[in-house]
Design a protein around this motif. Structure first.
Motif, mmCIF file in Angstrom:
data_model
loop_
_atom_site.group_PDB
_atom_site.id
_atom_site.type_symbol
_atom_site.label_atom_id
_atom_site.label_comp_id
_atom_site.label_asym_id
_atom_site.label_seq_id
_atom_site.Cartn_x
_atom_site.Cartn_y
_atom_site.Cartn_z
ATOM 1 N N HIS A 154 0.816 -1.211 0.000
ATOM 2 C CA HIS A 154 0.000 0.000 0.000
ATOM 3 C C HIS A 154 0.856 1.271 0.000
ATOM 4 O O HIS A 154 0.785 2.086 0.914
ATOM 5 C CB HIS A 154 -0.953 0.018 1.199
ATOM 6 C CG HIS A 154 -2.139 -0.874 1.008
ATOM 7 N ND1 HIS A 154 -3.244 -0.497 0.282
ATOM 8 C CD2 HIS A 154 -2.368 -2.132 1.407
ATOM 9 C CE1 HIS A 154 -4.111 -1.493 0.271
ATOM 10 N NE2 HIS A 154 -3.598 -2.502 0.931
ATOM 11 N N CYS A 155 1.673 1.416 -1.012
ATOM 12 C CA CYS A 155 2.505 2.613 -1.136
ATOM 13 C C CYS A 155 2.259 3.258 -2.499
ATOM 14 O O CYS A 155 1.695 2.634 -3.398
ATOM 15 C CB CYS A 155 3.980 2.268 -1.023
ATOM 16 S SG CYS A 155 4.464 1.640 0.603
ATOM 17 N N LYS A 156 2.710 4.497 -2.658
ATOM 18 C CA LYS A 156 2.679 5.079 -3.997
ATOM 19 C C LYS A 156 3.790 6.109 -4.194
ATOM 20 O O LYS A 156 4.323 6.645 -3.230
ATOM 21 C CB LYS A 156 1.315 5.673 -4.327
ATOM 22 C CG LYS A 156 0.849 6.749 -3.388
ATOM 23 C CD LYS A 156 -0.577 7.144 -3.748
ATOM 24 C CE LYS A 156 -1.137 8.113 -2.729
ATOM 25 N NZ LYS A 156 -2.531 8.408 -2.906
ATOM 26 N N ARG A 157 4.062 6.356 -5.459
ATOM 27 C CA ARG A 157 5.121 7.313 -5.857
ATOM 28 C C ARG A 157 6.443 7.025 -5.153
ATOM 29 O O ARG A 157 7.032 7.915 -4.536
ATOM 30 C CB ARG A 157 4.675 8.742 -5.578
ATOM 31 C CG ARG A 157 3.468 9.120 -6.407
ATOM 32 C CD ARG A 157 3.258 10.601 -6.356
ATOM 33 N NE ARG A 157 1.838 10.878 -6.458
ATOM 34 C CZ ARG A 157 1.289 12.064 -6.236
ATOM 35 N NH1 ARG A 157 2.051 13.068 -5.881
ATOM 36 N NH2 ARG A 157 0.018 12.232 -6.371
ATOM 37 N N PHE A 174 6.094 -5.771 -4.528
ATOM 38 C CA PHE A 174 5.103 -4.693 -4.581
ATOM 39 C C PHE A 174 3.722 -5.288 -4.368
ATOM 40 O O PHE A 174 3.291 -6.118 -5.149
ATOM 41 C CB PHE A 174 5.101 -4.051 -5.981
ATOM 42 C CG PHE A 174 6.041 -2.892 -6.146
ATOM 43 C CD1 PHE A 174 7.232 -2.847 -5.466
ATOM 44 C CD2 PHE A 174 5.715 -1.844 -7.005
ATOM 45 C CE1 PHE A 174 8.103 -1.769 -5.640
ATOM 46 C CE2 PHE A 174 6.574 -0.773 -7.184
ATOM 47 C CZ PHE A 174 7.764 -0.733 -6.498
ATOM 48 N N GLU A 175 3.011 -4.860 -3.337
ATOM 49 C CA GLU A 175 1.610 -5.255 -3.209
ATOM 50 C C GLU A 175 0.784 -3.992 -2.985
ATOM 51 O O GLU A 175 1.000 -3.263 -2.031
ATOM 52 C CB GLU A 175 1.442 -6.238 -2.041
ATOM 53 C CG GLU A 175 0.034 -6.796 -1.967
ATOM 54 C CD GLU A 175 -0.074 -8.006 -1.043
ATOM 55 O OE1 GLU A 175 0.969 -8.531 -0.620
ATOM 56 O OE2 GLU A 175 -1.217 -8.407 -0.747
ATOM 57 N N PHE A 176 -0.118 -3.718 -3.890
ATOM 58 C CA PHE A 176 -0.889 -2.469 -3.889
ATOM 59 C C PHE A 176 0.050 -1.252 -3.902
ATOM 60 O O PHE A 176 -0.027 -0.383 -3.044
ATOM 61 C CB PHE A 176 -1.824 -2.392 -2.669
ATOM 62 C CG PHE A 176 -2.706 -3.593 -2.488
ATOM 63 C CD1 PHE A 176 -3.829 -3.766 -3.290
ATOM 64 C CD2 PHE A 176 -2.415 -4.551 -1.538
ATOM 65 C CE1 PHE A 176 -4.641 -4.876 -3.130
ATOM 66 C CE2 PHE A 176 -3.220 -5.666 -1.378
ATOM 67 C CZ PHE A 176 -4.337 -5.826 -2.171
ATOM 68 N N TYR A 199 -1.253 -6.764 -7.621
ATOM 69 C CA TYR A 199 -2.285 -5.718 -7.536
ATOM 70 C C TYR A 199 -1.686 -4.308 -7.558
ATOM 71 O O TYR A 199 -2.061 -3.450 -6.773
ATOM 72 C CB TYR A 199 -3.119 -5.889 -6.253
ATOM 73 C CG TYR A 199 -3.531 -7.303 -5.975
ATOM 74 C CD1 TYR A 199 -4.428 -7.966 -6.819
ATOM 75 C CD2 TYR A 199 -3.040 -7.989 -4.873
ATOM 76 C CE1 TYR A 199 -4.807 -9.271 -6.562
ATOM 77 C CE2 TYR A 199 -3.413 -9.289 -4.614
ATOM 78 C CZ TYR A 199 -4.291 -9.918 -5.453
ATOM 79 O OH TYR A 199 -4.664 -11.216 -5.195
ATOM 80 N N SER A 200 -0.720 -4.093 -8.401
ATOM 81 C CA SER A 200 -0.062 -2.782 -8.446
ATOM 82 C C SER A 200 -0.229 -2.200 -9.845
ATOM 83 O O SER A 200 -0.128 -2.925 -10.832
ATOM 84 C CB SER A 200 1.420 -2.930 -8.115
ATOM 85 O OG SER A 200 1.573 -3.384 -6.783
#
Lengths: 408, 147
Positions: A154-157, A174-176, A199-200
């Motif tokens: 659950h991370c971004k950028r 990488f998950e979400f 799921y990314s």
């Protein structure tokens, strides 16, 4: 507003000898300089923006029992430490460094050795993971107890660059995780996958080298760009350059697939463009399952593979065009650089081995030659006729401007 | 006696029995990932002796319902007990789904042989107790990556 920041020094002869005590006395924005020494930490929490600088290789040790450092604040920078010997558990997941709900943290220039998880990021964004060396050191246990090297959930950028990762379950996981960049990393001899997407969406990875892992797996993800990577030496029953499972709308270009059991596996994956890649000396360059549709393959080089393409059946919308095949036996009378007769992609023997794997015993035997010749004369077995109507006469990518050769 | 040896071998090969999961080597028959985590897997043993292995209880349930198999074909459903790592009878196990579990395919379900272990897990991590029928209903309503 006046901002007062201070530097706290920790070392054997300093006023502060204990890193944990020093951290308690810090204020927002302080720098903690740690010079040498060994510090055993058990779930020590950083809850304010800080810079942790390590000089002369200070060691943060988990004594094989603890999760060491937990960051729960934005803008924390950690640089120059050695994290080693985290706890190991069957039920509990221990990570040398855990980062929670953090915006703008930077982890760079550290070494992570003999940890279950090296880094575990949760619910974070705009973080940088750079120049770290990560060695799980437990490849012999097949990594089944080991966790991942760089684990994001659950991370971004996020930006992940110039890291070296080995001996974990998955090198990078990488998950979400959305809108992130992975570049210039080396991930090798990890027990399961060198890189693993679940799921990314909207991520890109380029200029990475993956070797001797189980595979690189891109699964249940959308709009992933993959370019200029090297995938080599992924051998075994589940050995793939890239395993694509439920992937939509991605692009795979300028990659080298070298000596993998299967270069690319398409399982229920759709709308991918695959072009300008080199498939060199793989068992099977591309395996296409019938469930995959609307994929386009062009301007790739197929050189020295046992089979270029295998498939159990192919949807009519798969396109192969203008690729180079070293097995092409046609001619180019009009001299336009393209063969004048189409190249049949699926060889009869690969269809048969797909049905009866034990037939691999007869690979490269006169029986195979006989079957191939018969099929060419009287096509009967090959279920659907996929062919490349404009096969190239010359290699397109491999070795041009020295490209790809340096990786071998 | 020697004459009958091949025959006995064939009979042996056909008698259904559970097979231990070879972690790091076996791949999930539903999602294709190699199975490495020893806490979340499962197995379907058919009466023909064929064994399907899974890395996540959700994969096992989806595989079964999406396949042409019926319960008549199945000799045994097995899941991994979260505490011991042993394969146990799935139809008699106790199940919990919780946000504090991270299973390989994010169904985030664990199984327990003993209800007291399950209760202890719930006290620590939250979630509700389910039986086999309930966990089947739950998985079929969700797609992978439920969040």
């Amino acid at each position: 507003m006046i901002l007062i920041v201070s530097m706290i020094k920790v070392c054997d002869d300093c006023k502060f000898k204990d890193l944990k005590e020093a951290l308690k006395l810090t204020n927002r924005g302080d720098t903690v300089l740690v010079v040498g020494g060994k510090y055993v930490l058990n779930e020590v929490i950083i809850d304010k923006p800080l810079v942790l600088l390590g000089k002369d290789d200070p060691v943060i040790d988990g004594n094989g029992k603890y999760e060491m450092l937990i960051v729960k604040s934005d803008s924390v920078i950690i640089r120059g430490f050695i994290f080693k010997n985290s706890g190991f558990g069957f039920v509990k997941d221990y990570s040398a460094l855990r980062i929670k709900n953090c915006t703008g943290c930077i982890i760079e220039g550290n070494r992570f050795v003999n940890n279950m998880w090296a880094m575990y990021w949760e619910n974070s964004e705009r973080g940088i993971i750079r120049n770290n060396y990560i060695d799980g050191g437990r490849i012999k246990g097949a990594g089944t107890y080991s966790g991942n090297g760089i684990h994001l959930w659950h991370c971004k950028r996020m930006l992940i660059e110039n890291n070296e990762i080995t001996g974990h379950r998955d090198g990078i996981y990488f998950e979400f995780v959305d809108s992130s960049i992975i570049r210039n990393n080396r991930s090798y001899k990890n027990a399961r996958y060198g890189l693993h997407f679940m799921y990314s969406n909207d991520d890109v990875y380029y200029d990475n080298v993956f070797s001797g892992n189980g595979a690189v797996a891109v699964m249940y993800s959308k709009r992933i760009l993959m370019f200029r990577n090297t995938f080599k030496g992924h051998w075994g029953g589940t050995g793939y350059g890239i395993l694509l499972k439920d992937v939509y709308n991605g692009e795979i270009k300028d990659n080298l697939f070298y000596k993998n059991t299967i270069g690319l596996l398409f399982d229920n994956s759709h709308n991918l463009k695959v072009h300008n890649n080199v498939f060199l000396e793989n068992g099977i360059a591309i395996k296409l399952w019938a469930s995959s549709t609307k994929n386009k393959f062009y301007e790739n080089d197929f050189i020295g593979n046992t089979f270029d393409i295998t498939t159990n059946n192919v949807s009519p919308d798969v396109v192969f065009v203008e690729n180079y095949y070293d097995t092409y036996e046609g001619y180019d009378i009009d001299g336009d650089g393209f063969g004048d007769v189409p190249h049949r992609l699926v060889r009869v023997f690969s269809v048969l081995t797909d049905m009866v794997p034990t037939l691999y015993l007869f690979l490269k035997s006169p029986l195979q030659d006989l079957l191939e010749t018969l099929e060419k004369a009287f096509p009967t077995i090959i279920p659907s006729l996929i062919e490349d109507k404009r096969p190239r006469m010359e290699i397109i990518n491999y070795g041009k401007n020295g490209k790809f050769k340096q990786e071998i | 006696m020697r004459k009958f040896l091949p025959l006995t071998l064939i009979l042996f090969a056909c008698s259904p029995k559970p097979e231990p999961i070879n972690y790091g080597k076996d791949a999930c028959d539903y999602c294709r990932m190699s199975i490495v985590d020893k806490k979340f897997g499962g197995e379907i043993v058919l009466k023909t002796g064929k064994v399907y292995k899974f890395d996540d209880i959700g994969c096992m349930i989806n595989f079964f319902w999406e396949s042409d198999l019926s319960e008549k074909d199945v000799y045994m459903f097995l899941v991994v007990d979260y505490y011991t790592g042993k394969l146990i009878d799935a139809t008699k196990a106790f199940y919990i789904q919780s946000d504090n579990i991270h299973s390989p395919m994010a169904y985030d379900i664990v199984a327990f042989e003993k209800p007291e272990n399950a209760e202890r897990f719930i006290k620590k991590n939250g979630g509700g107790l389910m039986n086999w029928a309930q966990v089947n209903d739950l998985v079929r309503k969700q797609s992978p990556g439920r969040r």
